[in-house]
Scaffold this motif. Structure first.
Motif, PDB file in Angstrom:
ATOM      1  N   ARG A   1      -4.811   3.716   6.223  1.00  0.00           N
ATOM      2  CA  ARG A   1      -4.616   3.064   4.775  1.00  0.00           C
ATOM      3  C   ARG A   1      -4.363   1.750   4.964  1.00  0.00           C
TER       4      ARG A   1
ATOM      5  N   GLU B   1      -2.298  -4.903  -2.448  1.00  0.00           N
ATOM      6  CA  GLU B   1      -1.974  -4.168  -3.689  1.00  0.00           C
ATOM      7  C   GLU B   1      -3.098  -4.058  -4.601  1.00  0.00           C
TER       8      GLU B   1
ATOM      9  N   ASP C   1      -5.620  -1.837  -3.135  1.00  0.00           N
ATOM     10  CA  ASP C   1      -5.110  -0.545  -3.137  1.00  0.00           C
ATOM     11  C   ASP C   1      -5.252   0.189  -4.533  1.00  0.00           C
ATOM     12  N   ARG C   2      -5.152  -0.665  -5.717  1.00  0.00           N
ATOM     13  CA  ARG C   2      -5.386  -0.015  -6.860  1.00  0.00           C
ATOM     14  C   ARG C   2      -6.703   0.439  -7.034  1.00  0.00           C
TER      15      ARG C   2
ATOM     16  N   TYR D   1      -8.850   1.408  -4.457  1.00  0.00           N
ATOM     17  CA  TYR D   1      -9.284   2.114  -3.391  1.00  0.00           C
ATOM     18  C   TYR D   1      -8.646   3.438  -3.560  1.00  0.00           C
ATOM     19  N   SER D   2      -7.508   3.451  -4.304  1.00  0.00           N
ATOM     20  CA  SER D   2      -6.385   4.587  -4.008  1.00  0.00           C
ATOM     21  C   SER D   2      -6.993   6.089  -4.366  1.00  0.00           C
ATOM     22  N   GLU D   3      -7.647   6.112  -5.423  1.00  0.00           N
ATOM     23  CA  GLU D   3      -8.354   7.679  -5.534  1.00  0.00           C
ATOM     24  C   GLU D   3      -9.253   8.011  -4.525  1.00  0.00           C
TER      25      GLU D   3
ATOM     26  N   ALA E   1      -7.166   8.770  -1.539  1.00  0.00           N
ATOM     27  CA  ALA E   1      -6.430  10.245  -1.843  1.00  0.00           C
ATOM     28  C   ALA E   1      -7.497  11.222  -1.724  1.00  0.00           C
TER      29      ALA E   1
ATOM     30  N   ALA F   1       0.844  -1.254   0.093  1.00  0.00           N
ATOM     31  CA  ALA F   1      -0.040  -0.059   0.036  1.00  0.00           C
ATOM     32  C   ALA F   1       0.930   1.360   0.016  1.00  0.00           C
ATOM     33  N   TRP F   2       1.987   1.062   0.466  1.00  0.00           N
ATOM     34  CA  TRP F   2       2.945   2.556   0.499  1.00  0.00           C
ATOM     35  C   TRP F   2       3.858   2.713  -0.600  1.00  0.00           C
ATOM     36  N   ARG F   3       4.227   3.858  -1.051  1.00  0.00           N
ATOM     37  CA  ARG F   3       5.075   3.916  -1.912  1.00  0.00           C
ATOM     38  C   ARG F   3       6.282   4.506  -1.229  1.00  0.00           C
TER      39      ARG F   3
END
Lengths: 260, 235
Positions: B144, B124, B127-128, B130-132, B135, B53-55
């Motif tokens: 998160r 992952e 997260d793809r 949910y990410s927007e 954010a 989940a983290w970058r």
């Protein structure tokens, strides 16, 4: 010269003596894969207005919305919220609803609770906002159902109610009714109208000329990543001056004529 | 030489009579395995979720390493833990060698990469999606992580199950660090190996049957939980 997209076009409503824009973009540009997808966008979103962004596929509508909301960082220029760069305060004052609603794998009510918790609501106030949102979206009876088993229209109502529950000053909508039937579209538009009536500033991307006519105060028409034309809906949707906007609106009317 | 039927009958007799030695071995096996799986989940779930989940720099490298570690050879892990825990090793003073704790450590090392790598993948993917939305809401890094882990909970049950499968069937590492000492570190797999080599096929077969049944029961249980929670959350 409004119909000629220029590298540094003026803020569309700079000449209007109305309230100062709540959100502005300055020289906004976005380059990806060597292609300039958005360039030289200067615009101002006036508070309490409903601004509709239109344009053909690939014109950069959704990208512009995401840049304004801060989901994507511009490669050039800047987005200002009340004159300052986007920050946590700006984030908490904004909300967005996507074309395809993103529902957590939880109940309807838990989806509302999650968003409210993230935005710092707790205790009795959060519970009250959850109830209000359920009522607004007419989902009281489905409060304990898993959100992802709801119909597309119900999910979008929930997404909108979830966004509005956090009391945003500005609401971004990215083609929220693109995959909905007329009844669901009406329900979503009603929610948007109610939000607007209560003072929320609305910025919405749509393909639907009818929807633009129903909802827009102001229109921004994008063409190939630049503003082709911008102005009050009453003017732009009836007598567009720029080539792309005129062609698009005429074409749409022509198709509508053939349908009926 | 007993007939195969005779061996099987004797094995079932051992199980049905509730043989004390057999029960002791099964209980120790479960204790070691479940402890290792629990520890692996405590370490592997947040680790995998963070990588998923983290970058951050080095994230891709960690993902590759985790995937590679899923295939760690048990005897090598056994040897490494043995060296660490032996009297001359850095953790020698803890006197853990040839104890169930040593076996739990070895199995945790084997299972944690499995849990972490599979968790990373599950998180992952989610997260793809949910990410927007995250954010847009302004979800912070810790929330998160917890939200993704919670929403991936049904898939993560299978992840824990994969870890359980690896641990309960493992023989090489626990043999090396546990020593297969009767009444102390003797578990199902090491007993099967030992008794088979001694020609005592009844006990070996009885344990084999128990091992298979345990695998079946645990799988069925997890499937049932999955079914119930899937209906409740519609993953």
């Amino acid at each position: 010269m409004r119909d000629m997209p220029t590298e540094l076009s003026p803020v569309p409503w700079a000449h209007t003596p109305a309230a100062a824009p709540v959100l502005e973009t300055r020289g906004l540009g976005f380059v990806a894969g060597g292609r300039s997808l958005i360039r030289g966008i200067d615009l101002g979103i006036r508070p309490g207005r409903r601004t509709v962004i239109m344009g053909a596929n690939g014109a950069g509508k959704s990208l512009l919305l995401r840049l304004m909301h801060g989901l994507i960082r511009p490669t050039k220029g800047e987005v200002l919220w009340r004159g300052a760069p986007l920050d946590r305060t700006a984030r908490d004052a904004q909300a967005m609803v996507f074309q395809r609603p993103v529902m957590l794998r939880r109940s309807v009510r838990a989806n509302l609770r999650f968003a409210l918790s993230v935005r710092g609501f707790a205790g009795a106030e959060r519970a009250e906002r959850e109830m209000q949102a359920l009522e607004q979206a007419r989902l009281q009876d489905l409060a304990h159902r898993p959100a992802r088993v709801l119909s597309g229209g119900e999910q979008q109502r929930l997404a909108l109610a979830r966004a509005l529950a956090t009391a945003p000053e500005i609401l971004f909508l990215d083609e929220p009714t693109a995959s909905l039937d007329p009844a669901s579209t009406k329900a979503v538009e009603d929610l948007v109208a109610r939000a607007h009536a209560s003072g929320v500033t609305v910025v919405m991307v749509t393909h639907d000329l009818g929807q633009a006519r129903r909802l827009a105060d102001d229109v921004i028409f994008l063409h190939e990543g630049t503003i082709a034309e911008a102005g009050p809906a009453s003017v732009l949707l009836t007598a567009p001056r720029s080539g792309p906007a005129r062609a698009w609106i005429d074409g749409r009317l022509y198709l509508d004529d053939r349908k009926s | 030489m007993q007939s195969e039927h005779g061996i099987l009958a004797a094995a079932l007799g051992l199980i049905l009579s509730g043989d004390a030695d057999l029960i002791e071995i099964v209980v120790l096996s479960l204790r070691v395995t479940l402890s290792a799986v629990l520890l692996s989940c405590v370490i592997g779930l947040p680790l995998g979720a963070a990588v998923g989940a983290w970058r951050f720099p080095g994230r891709g490298l960690i993902a590759v390493v985790l995937n590679a570690l899923m295939g760690l050879p048990p005897v090598v892990v056994g040897l490494a833990v043995y060296l660490m825990l032996s009297a001359a090793g850095p953790f020698g003073p803890l006197r853990l060698l040839y104890t169930p704790s040593a076996m739990i450590i070895a199995q945790t090392i084997l299972v944690t990469p499995i849990v972490a790598a599979l968790t990373r993948q599950a998180v992952e993917d989610m997260d793809r999606e949910y990410s927007e939305q995250f954010a847009s809401l302004g979800v912070g890094p810790m929330r998160r992580l917890s939200a993704l882990l919670w929403d991936a909970r049904i898939g993560l049950l299978t992840v824990a199950l994969a870890g359980f499968g690896r641990a309960v069937a493992e023989v090489g590492a626990v043999m090396i660090v546990g020593g297969n000492i009767n009444h102390v570190t003797r578990v199902m797999t090491t007993t099967i190996a030992l008794e088979t080599s001694k020609g005592n096929l009844q006990l070996a077969l009885a344990l084999g049957v128990v091992l298979l049944m345990l695998a079946l029961i645990v799988n069925a249980g997890v499937m049932a939980v999955r079914g119930v929670s899937a209906r409740a959350a519609h993953a």
